[in-house]
Design a protein around this motif. Sequence first.
Motif, PDB file in Angstrom:
ATOM      1  N   THR A 136       0.826  -1.257  -0.024  1.00  0.00           N
ATOM      2  CA  THR A 136      -0.015   0.025   0.000  1.00  0.00           C
ATOM      3  C   THR A 136       1.001   1.128  -0.125  1.00  0.00           C
ATOM      4  N   ASN A 137       0.415   2.388  -0.441  1.00  0.00           N
ATOM      5  CA  ASN A 137       1.020   3.787  -0.137  1.00  0.00           C
ATOM      6  C   ASN A 137       0.802   4.346   0.917  1.00  0.00           C
ATOM      7  N   ASP A 138      -0.103   3.748   2.109  1.00  0.00           N
ATOM      8  CA  ASP A 138       0.067   4.426   3.315  1.00  0.00           C
ATOM      9  C   ASP A 138       1.068   4.239   4.190  1.00  0.00           C
ATOM     10  N   SER A 139       1.278   5.154   4.788  1.00  0.00           N
ATOM     11  CA  SER A 139       2.543   5.188   5.676  1.00  0.00           C
ATOM     12  C   SER A 139       2.470   4.110   6.880  1.00  0.00           C
ATOM     13  N   GLN A 140       3.678   3.558   7.287  1.00  0.00           N
ATOM     14  CA  GLN A 140       3.571   2.498   8.444  1.00  0.00           C
ATOM     15  C   GLN A 140       4.524   3.128   9.485  1.00  0.00           C
ATOM     16  N   THR A 141       4.086   2.710  10.507  1.00  0.00           N
ATOM     17  CA  THR A 141       5.038   2.978  11.716  1.00  0.00           C
ATOM     18  C   THR A 141       5.559   1.908  12.570  1.00  0.00           C
TER      19      THR A 141
END
Length: 908
Positions: free
Chosen positions: A369-374
């Motif tokens: 996905t293009n979503d940020s991950q932390t």
Amino acid sequence: MKKFNPGLLFIIFVILCFNVSAKGSEVLLTDDESAWISRHKIINIAGPRAFPPFHYIENNTAKGMASDYALIISQKLGIQMIVDTSSSWPEILEKTKNREIDVITCASKTREREAYMSFTTPYLSYPMVIISRRQSPFIGGIKDIHGKKVACIKKISTCEWLVNDNIEFISYNVNSPLEALEAVSLGYADVYLGNLAATTYIIEKNGLANLKIAAPTEYGNYDLYFAVRSDWPEMVVILNKALASITPEEHGQIRQKWIAVRYEHGIDSGRLKEIAVQAGGALALIFFIVFLWNRQIWKREEKFRCLTEHGTDIIQTFKKDGTIVYQSPSHTAILGYNADELKGTCIFDLFHEHDKKAWEKIFKAILKTNDSQTIEHRIRHKQGHYLYFESNFVNLLKNRALKAIVMNARDITLSWQTKNELKLAKEAAEAANKAKSAFLANMSHELRTPLNAVLGFAGLLKQNAGLTRDQIESIDIISKSGNHLLNLINDVLDMSKIEAGRTSLRETAFDLWLMLDDIEDMLRLRAKEKNLQLIFERTADFPRYIYADEAKLRQVLINLLNNALKFTQEGGVALRAGIWNKNYSNEILSGTNTIELSFEVEDTGSGISEDKLESIFEPFFQTHSGYQSEEGTGLGLSISKKFVQLMGGDINLYTKTDQGSMFKFYIKAGLAGPENIYNKKKSPKIIGLQQGQPKYRILIVDDRWDNRQLLVKLLKPLGFSICEAENGRQAVKLWKKWEPHLIWMDMRMPVMDGYEAVKQIKSNIKGQATAVIALTASAFEDERSVVMSAGCDDFLRKPFRQSDIFLLMQKHIGVKYEYEEQIKEKNKPSPDKNIISSLCFAKLDPELLISLEKAAIEGDMTAMDKLIEQIRLDDEQIAYGLAQLAQNFEYSKILLYIKNENPRVQTQ
């Protein structure tokens, strides 16, 4: 051609409607499905423990809409559904994976669960809504949750939806919908996402009046299914058929029984205007922004360069295989690596070995996905040790200019160490609390058990008809002191209440003069042994009847007086009681106003040095004299101060070394009258069993011989058949062989405790007919529910009153007793009110008659009863005649007889 008959059309319509409405009353199964059901007559089911109104556990019973549907289906299919009421939700999911639970009656569908469960068609469906406090700012949808604290239930997928929708929020973890709504109500969380039916049910049932349904969500309806273990596909088909057979009337009855939905979602007009103004302003600015856009690009590039070169975060870009393309200059200051030193190396090699499993999971999500991950993880310093970072990853592999993954990492080593230390401290505190609870439970048992024997045998001794007056007074002092010690133990053992400030007042109306007299009687012997004076004084306007917490006031006074006697070697101890606020008049004393009462305890002891004054009321503090005395725990003054403050007052100490001390305190109390005093009727003395009853067999189970002997001496003389056991194993054997009517069961014993013994007895059909009453020395209230859930029929705490023993036996096995008053009634002389007119008072103690005269003048019923009982020891007939006159309030006749028959006594 025949005309069409409208009546016939109506009849056909009615028949069709009937068939449609009747459809669903039966479950039509194939032969294979019926055969499968016959092989699986018992189904293990479960549901959430706290998810009302759909499924919840109350009093070890499953309730809610899902339970009602399960009951209908079990009846239609002719199967037995056994409900697991003890497992938590995570345990239920785990048991379903292991095939220990066959069907979950109330579950939502997730990808994770579909791996080991199959789902029926949804049978309950309600919209998902956002709940907030009534005074909270306007919320129109999930986008307004940005930056807010959201109550999230563990193992529930609601908050995962927000994460997937890129909603940034703070998670406040809870265990149930009720906890979630309470968290929002109390302000620990801002919002909670739940289905409409469950939330409105919980809000109304628990009175959470400050909550509202703020807005709907974009997640549509919250569907609930029957979830079946994945290796039972036949059961899914059968359940779908059973659900389809449920009539609309049955659906309606279940919904009407459990659901009362009220939807409160409104539009905040003020916020609407504000949004309109903001939108207008934004529209006006858009042209200006476009005009400046190109001019700002070079500024942004310069700003980005400054941030990367001078920022405190680490920035790295790397390819899909982990090869580092760029590293920010901050690497040198934070991790020790020089400029471009890491270029071309693999970023994965910098991560700690133990964090790689979590990293692999995050990396898959980054690529997907293009979503940020932390993630929080460790990165190796150039010197070899590791630092903790919170890293944010963004997939920009498709970006034409960059074509890399960007990592922005912030050093959280210090905060992580602090958090870890807090975690360790919390674990240590929890361990200490558990140890303290275990210690208090053991101390409760160890202290109350011998007290049971002391008070019990004192009661038995008092029933001896051959006792002298001095012996009766001594036994009374033992009983009063024992009861005071019991009250003290109860308060000290309940330390959690005191520490949490949850100790409450139990105010009743009582005779304050009588309480002070009792304390004086109890302490006089100790003062006499030390050749000390013991002086009790009260002012003329000191009230007799008040509303206050008698037990706590008694404990404070006894604590202070005991300390004074302990540290005084010469002289004496004085208690002075009066009114603190001298503005109160005698007229006010006759009303129901609040009054401030003053108490002073003064001694001529060694006094207390000035350097100890600030610490004297601290828990476990003892002076040098206290240590030398080797008595007490140092809790007395601390508890006394807390109790005085709880009663609306304060306490102070005035002292001089080698001259003595004075503790002075006041409390607030309500004024009462003699009519407000509840006179506990003395329990009638039981002397035997009425005739015509079975020979009751009583089994006494206790590991302590003295406790068994107390019950044996109490019950055997009355005619009960008694048998004893030292532990639960012996009790079970004797129960099988002897079949007692009632068992007195101690719960804490070696070999086999009472809990296991009761379980074995009550598991048998004959055991259901045997009454089992638990005897426990625990001081904790929650012990009752544990004992009752073990199968006991009732509960009695040690030390107990004899009357409680007899009442519980009467309640559970119907024993009928013979009372001493019934025998005396038969032998009473004729109720002649003038019976004492012909009797002589000469042989009676003149001092006794003077006291009787004073009580008659003051109308003091309590004192008169005591004096008449003393006269009864010398002359039964005179005592009976005086009692007759006292019961009819003929005090003038009593005074007349005392004056006429005894010239030595002069009536005032």
